[in-house]
Design a protein around this motif. Structure first.
Motif, short mmCIF file in Angstrom:
data_model
loop_
_atom_site.label_atom_id
_atom_site.label_comp_id
_atom_site.label_asym_id
_atom_site.label_seq_id
_atom_site.Cartn_x
_atom_site.Cartn_y
_atom_site.Cartn_z
N GLN A 1 0.82 -1.21 0.00
CA GLN A 1 0.00 0.00 0.00
C GLN A 1 0.86 1.26 0.00
O GLN A 1 0.59 2.22 -0.73
N ALA A 2 1.90 1.26 0.82
CA ALA A 2 2.73 2.45 0.97
C ALA A 2 3.46 2.80 -0.32
O ALA A 2 3.68 3.98 -0.62
N HIS A 3 3.84 1.76 -1.09
CA HIS A 3 4.68 2.00 -2.26
C HIS A 3 3.97 1.73 -3.58
O HIS A 3 4.57 1.91 -4.64
N GLY A 4 2.71 1.29 -3.53
CA GLY A 4 1.97 1.03 -4.75
C GLY A 4 2.56 -0.09 -5.58
O GLY A 4 2.62 0.00 -6.81
N LEU A 5 2.96 -1.16 -4.91
CA LEU A 5 3.55 -2.29 -5.63
C LEU A 5 2.93 -3.61 -5.18
O LEU A 5 2.07 -3.63 -4.30
N TRP A 6 3.37 -4.70 -5.80
CA TRP A 6 2.92 -6.05 -5.45
C TRP A 6 4.09 -6.83 -4.87
O TRP A 6 5.24 -6.62 -5.28
N VAL A 7 3.80 -7.71 -3.94
CA VAL A 7 4.82 -8.52 -3.29
C VAL A 7 4.48 -9.99 -3.44
O VAL A 7 3.33 -10.40 -3.21
N CYS A 8 5.48 -10.77 -3.83
CA CYS A 8 5.35 -12.23 -3.84
C CYS A 8 6.45 -12.80 -2.97
O CYS A 8 7.63 -12.45 -3.14
N GLY A 9 6.09 -13.64 -2.02
CA GLY A 9 7.10 -14.21 -1.15
C GLY A 9 6.65 -15.50 -0.53
O GLY A 9 5.46 -15.84 -0.54
N GLY A 10 7.62 -16.24 0.01
CA GLY A 10 7.33 -17.52 0.62
C GLY A 10 7.09 -17.42 2.10
O GLY A 10 7.79 -16.68 2.81
N ILE A 11 6.09 -18.15 2.59
CA ILE A 11 5.79 -18.20 4.01
C ILE A 11 5.60 -19.65 4.45
O ILE A 11 5.29 -20.52 3.64
N THR A 12 5.80 -19.88 5.73
CA THR A 12 5.39 -21.14 6.35
C THR A 12 3.94 -20.94 6.77
O THR A 12 3.66 -20.18 7.70
N GLU A 13 3.02 -21.57 6.04
CA GLU A 13 1.60 -21.28 6.20
C GLU A 13 0.91 -22.31 7.10
O GLU A 13 1.05 -23.53 6.90
N LEU A 14 0.15 -21.80 8.06
CA LEU A 14 -0.78 -22.62 8.83
C LEU A 14 -2.13 -22.52 8.14
O LEU A 14 -2.79 -21.48 8.16
N GLY A 15 -2.53 -23.61 7.48
CA GLY A 15 -3.77 -23.58 6.73
C GLY A 15 -4.99 -23.62 7.61
O GLY A 15 -4.92 -23.91 8.82
N ASP A 16 -6.14 -23.35 7.01
CA ASP A 16 -7.40 -23.44 7.75
C ASP A 16 -7.67 -24.86 8.23
O ASP A 16 -8.45 -25.08 9.16
N ASP A 17 -7.01 -25.84 7.58
CA ASP A 17 -7.13 -27.23 8.01
C ASP A 17 -6.12 -27.59 9.09
O ASP A 17 -5.99 -28.77 9.46
N ASP A 18 -5.37 -26.58 9.57
CA ASP A 18 -4.33 -26.74 10.60
C ASP A 18 -3.15 -27.56 10.12
O ASP A 18 -2.31 -27.96 10.93
N ARG A 19 -3.01 -27.75 8.82
CA ARG A 19 -1.82 -28.37 8.27
C ARG A 19 -0.79 -27.29 7.94
O ARG A 19 -1.15 -26.11 7.76
N ILE A 20 0.49 -27.71 7.83
CA ILE A 20 1.57 -26.76 7.58
C ILE A 20 2.01 -26.89 6.13
O ILE A 20 2.38 -27.99 5.67
N TYR A 21 1.99 -25.78 5.41
CA TYR A 21 2.34 -25.76 4.00
C TYR A 21 3.53 -24.83 3.76
O TYR A 21 3.69 -23.81 4.43
N ASN A 22 4.33 -25.19 2.77
CA ASN A 22 5.36 -24.31 2.24
C ASN A 22 4.68 -23.53 1.11
O ASN A 22 4.45 -24.08 0.03
N SER A 23 4.36 -22.28 1.37
CA SER A 23 3.48 -21.54 0.46
C SER A 23 4.14 -20.30 -0.10
O SER A 23 5.08 -19.74 0.48
N ALA A 24 3.63 -19.86 -1.25
CA ALA A 24 3.97 -18.56 -1.83
C ALA A 24 2.68 -17.75 -1.92
O ALA A 24 1.62 -18.29 -2.25
N VAL A 25 2.80 -16.48 -1.60
CA VAL A 25 1.62 -15.61 -1.56
C VAL A 25 1.88 -14.38 -2.42
O VAL A 25 2.97 -13.79 -2.37
N LEU A 26 0.89 -13.99 -3.20
CA LEU A 26 0.95 -12.78 -4.00
C LEU A 26 0.06 -11.74 -3.34
O LEU A 26 -1.14 -11.96 -3.18
N VAL A 27 0.66 -10.61 -2.98
CA VAL A 27 -0.03 -9.57 -2.22
C VAL A 27 -0.02 -8.27 -3.00
O VAL A 27 1.03 -7.82 -3.46
#
Length: 294
Positions: free
Chosen positions: A82-108
């Motif tokens: 928001q501050a810079h008017g850009l998009w970010v893609c990066g990897g996170i250790t995700e806790l899914g809604d199913d409570d499983r752990i995923y190696n995820s990439a997110v586009l924001v």
């Protein structure tokens, strides 16, 4: 970012996450995003597991460093977007809604999370710390074209790139944690570059792969982030020993006609699916027996 053109500056930022330390790892990504913004980036790609480090011993350890999609790291990335008017893609250790752990990439985007990809092809000890992705290979519409994501080892599996290309992807963003290849000849570029360049060329897509640096539990990471054009040629490459930032100016939508109607090579347009062996026809490949000898 101008809305009248799909031309963008895409950047790849090499960071050195701290294993299990969300606050320190997130702070490093924020610094990287701000540096990319200063360089005029419209899209910045961060490494795999940039939120937490990667070398988890088991599922309990990865769970302790996992976050849901409204967690600290993604809140920080959206704030910077928001501050810079850009998009970010990066990897996170995700806790899914199913409570499983995923190696995820997110586009924001400045508006929030636009897409989530959960790593389908887990490598080596990742199988002890994550479960395989369960949502395939999503592609989303953006102001700069159709975008898909891969993570690191996915690039070694040709169906990963092809799954995105067949959905019309223009740009593939690939958070990665590349490590040295023990079979790597000294006279050739890193194997990661070879598979990335091949994936870009074979699927007529731009690829931006951001890899990390540093050492975790004795495992060294090689950096060497790369941005590749749809003909397989590098546009920018990073070093291997330190945090770094690279970028390239690309036009994913404006280049569609040139990419898809190249007079010499049309690896998507010249496909003949009726001639290929299907999984059903070939039978199931038993990975457990892949190394067996007759």
């Amino acid at each position: 970012m101008a809305t009248t053109t799909s031309a963008i500056r895409v950047a790849c930022a090499q960071t050195d996450p701290v294993l299990g330390d969300i606050a320190a790892s997130t702070a490093a990504t924020v610094d990287a995003i701000r540096s990319a913004a200063d360089a005029g980036a419209d899209v910045v790609v961060l490494p795999e597991c940039a939120s937490s480090g990667w070398a988890f011993a088991d599922m309990d350890e990865s769970r302790a460093a996992a976050q849901r999609l409204d967690g600290e790291t993604l809140r920080a990335w959206q704030s910077e977007a928001q501050a810079h008017g850009l998009w970010v893609c990066g990897g996170i250790t995700e806790l899914g809604d199913d409570d499983r752990i995923y190696n995820s990439a997110v586009l924001v985007s400045p508006d929030g999370v636009e897409s989530v990809y959960r790593k389908v092809h887990l490598w080596n000890t990742e199988n002890d710390a994550f479960v395989p992705g369960d949502q395939g290979f999503p592609v989303v519409e953006t102001p700069f074209g159709r975008v898909g994501m891969l993570i690191c080892y996915d690039a070694w599996i040709p169906e990963s790139f092809r799954s995105l290309a067949l959905q019309g992807a223009d740009l593939v963003l690939a958070p990665s944690d590349w490590v040295p290849n023990p079979h790597q000849p000294d006279y050739l570029p890193p194997a990661a570059h070879i598979v990335t360049m091949a994936g870009a060329q074979a699927n007529q897509v731009f690829v931006a792969s951001a890899s990390r640096v540093g050492v975790e539990r004795g495992q060294r990471f090689i950096g060497a982030s790369i941005i590749v054009d749809p003909f397989g040629w590098p546009l920018s490459r990073a070093g291997t020993d330190a945090e770094d930032l690279i970028w390239a100016d690309i036009d994913p939508v404006g280049s569609r006609d040139a990419r898809r109607n190249d007079p010499f090579n049309r690896p998507l347009g010249d496909r003949r699916p009726e001639a290929y062996v299907s999984a059903a026809a070939a039978g199931h490949f038993d990975a457990a027996q892949a190394g067996a000898t007759a």
